[in-house]
Design a protein around this motif. Sequence first.
Motif, PDB file in Angstrom:
ATOM      1  N   PHE A 108      -5.300  -0.829  -7.298  1.00 33.87           N
ATOM      2  CA  PHE A 108      -4.288  -1.188  -6.308  1.00 33.87           C
ATOM      3  C   PHE A 108      -4.936  -1.881  -5.107  1.00 33.87           C
ATOM      4  O   PHE A 108      -4.376  -2.824  -4.541  1.00 33.87           O
ATOM      5  N   GLY A 112      -4.281  -5.725  -4.145  1.00 26.97           N
ATOM      6  CA  GLY A 112      -3.732  -5.893  -2.806  1.00 26.97           C
ATOM      7  C   GLY A 112      -4.618  -6.691  -1.873  1.00 26.97           C
ATOM      8  O   GLY A 112      -4.232  -6.966  -0.733  1.00 26.97           O
ATOM      9  N   ARG A 151       2.385  -1.618 -12.348  1.00 27.10           N
ATOM     10  CA  ARG A 151       2.571  -0.954 -11.049  1.00 27.10           C
ATOM     11  C   ARG A 151       1.648  -1.578  -9.999  1.00 27.10           C
ATOM     12  O   ARG A 151       2.026  -1.726  -8.829  1.00 27.10           O
ATOM     13  N   ARG A 154       3.144  -4.845  -8.859  1.00 22.28           N
ATOM     14  CA  ARG A 154       4.279  -4.572  -7.976  1.00 22.28           C
ATOM     15  C   ARG A 154       3.791  -4.174  -6.587  1.00 22.28           C
ATOM     16  O   ARG A 154       4.360  -4.585  -5.571  1.00 22.28           O
ATOM     17  N   THR A 155       2.713  -3.391  -6.549  1.00 22.05           N
ATOM     18  CA  THR A 155       2.142  -2.979  -5.266  1.00 22.05           C
ATOM     19  C   THR A 155       1.583  -4.179  -4.509  1.00 22.05           C
ATOM     20  O   THR A 155       1.768  -4.310  -3.295  1.00 22.05           O
ATOM     21  N   LYS A 158       4.391  -6.120  -3.084  1.00 21.86           N
ATOM     22  CA  LYS A 158       5.012  -5.371  -1.995  1.00 21.86           C
ATOM     23  C   LYS A 158       4.213  -5.518  -0.707  1.00 21.86           C
ATOM     24  O   LYS A 158       4.781  -5.680   0.381  1.00 21.86           O
ATOM     25  N   SER A 328      -1.347  -1.808   5.063  1.00 21.59           N
ATOM     26  CA  SER A 328      -1.567  -2.071   3.636  1.00 21.59           C
ATOM     27  C   SER A 328      -2.266  -0.898   2.961  1.00 21.59           C
ATOM     28  O   SER A 328      -1.909  -0.503   1.845  1.00 21.59           O
ATOM     29  N   MET A 331       0.123   1.897   2.461  1.00 19.75           N
ATOM     30  CA  MET A 331       1.041   1.554   1.379  1.00 19.75           C
ATOM     31  C   MET A 331       0.375   1.770   0.021  1.00 19.75           C
ATOM     32  O   MET A 331       0.988   2.296  -0.916  1.00 19.75           O
ATOM     33  N   ILE A 332      -0.893   1.388  -0.084  1.00 18.76           N
ATOM     34  CA  ILE A 332      -1.629   1.562  -1.340  1.00 18.76           C
ATOM     35  C   ILE A 332      -1.798   3.040  -1.666  1.00 18.76           C
ATOM     36  O   ILE A 332      -1.619   3.464  -2.811  1.00 18.76           O
ATOM     37  N   GLU A 335       1.563   4.349  -2.852  1.00 18.15           N
ATOM     38  CA  GLU A 335       1.870   3.881  -4.203  1.00 18.15           C
ATOM     39  C   GLU A 335       0.987   4.583  -5.239  1.00 18.15           C
ATOM     40  O   GLU A 335       1.436   4.867  -6.353  1.00 18.15           O
ATOM     41  N   THR A 336      -0.264   4.860  -4.865  1.00 20.14           N
ATOM     42  CA  THR A 336      -1.154   5.588  -5.775  1.00 20.14           C
ATOM     43  C   THR A 336      -0.625   6.991  -6.028  1.00 20.14           C
ATOM     44  O   THR A 336      -0.576   7.460  -7.172  1.00 20.14           O
TER      45      THR A 336
END
Length: 434
Positions: A108, A112, A151, A154-155, A158, A328, A331-332, A335-336
């Motif tokens: 991710f 990212g 995924r 998508r991350t 995002k 960021s 967010m990562i 999401e993880t």
Amino acid sequence: MSDQEQENFLIDFVTVGLSHKTAGLDLREKITVEKENLTTALDAMDEYIEQSVLISTCNRLEVYSYSEEELAASKVLDFISGYFEVDKEVLQEHLYTMTGRGSVNHLFNVVGGMDSMIVGEHQILGQVRDYYGIASDRGNVSGPLMRLFHRAFRTGRKIRRETNISKYGRSVSKTAATIATDKLDGLQDSSVMVIGTGDAGRLVTRALSYAGTNNIIVANRTRERADELADSLGGTSIPYDMINESLSSVDVIISSTGSPGYVITETSARDAIMKRNGKPIVMIDIAVPRDIDPSLSEFSGVHLYSMDDLAEHAGLNDPLFETEILRSNLMIDTETDLFMSWWNSLDTAELVSDLYRRAGQVRSQELGKTLKYIINSDSFDINEVNIDELVDRLDAFSQAIINKLFHSPISYIKSEHDPLRQDMIRKWFDLNKE
């Protein structure tokens, strides 16, 4: 290795690789795989590890797999060493291995742009997607890996949609243009030559145009592609074999080809450089492997920058950018956690379902045997049931279920003298040691 030993290995997400954080350019340029050569590399990797995705960029080479984590690292090491002909001992000093949540979080971060040499750069999302697509089309991606990468993409999208990381951040192309601009106090009166018309070449040419240069020269092995890129920006193109000759007249060179060797060597460029009589020329090599012979930096007036030099000039000290990095990263991490929570619940649901299904199979098999025995028995009469015999059969029936359900676990316990696992089993079945 026995089948029993293989079954006991833990299957999980595994990442093995090296990057700009663990290896210098001298090593990284030896183990890079261009997209057009990826299928060949995957063919070779099949002998070592299946169901995997190989990612190769200027700053990293990584293998992502859903496999036996105790074997993945050594197998990937064997592959890299054999395929790229690099000594294992050298590689071991620079390779890293991540498993489970660490592997997921790392991917991710990579997608990212948080793990890039120039933090926040956006090209990495497309690069990883391209390499994943080739592996997927080839059949190298299983269900778990497919879900992980989808995924991750998508991350990445995002982050770029919901933060300003791209607005305040930099990219390789922008940084290269900034270096040239700063070194020459502007590019309005400078002549710039771009070598290579791939994605990097196109992006850097566009960045140079935005920076104000009015004289862009494009060189490429395929002249038609050089003509196309030059025409789109009002520049000119030259034949590929005129690159060294042109060194005496241009002010900036930015090279980004996929050549396995130097495009500009000390021998071929010496005469043209000497004709400049020390007049400054900025050479920015954003290719891996490198396009420009590092020894050219020793010539008077030559200012040579490689990929590893770009991070120092990326200008990422803006407080607003630091805020976007923090957003960021949060967010990562979120999401993880969401992915791991979903993944673990999926594994648990499947395991519970499998346990019930297995118990049901044993119950049905033994019940069928018992009923068949009772009904087919000469002494069986529905009006004259022998209670003692029926109790004996039901007792045997229940004992058979217990024996079948516990046969494999007990065999495992006897073969694995592991106190920690024994304590875990006691907790599962609420067993009292006393």
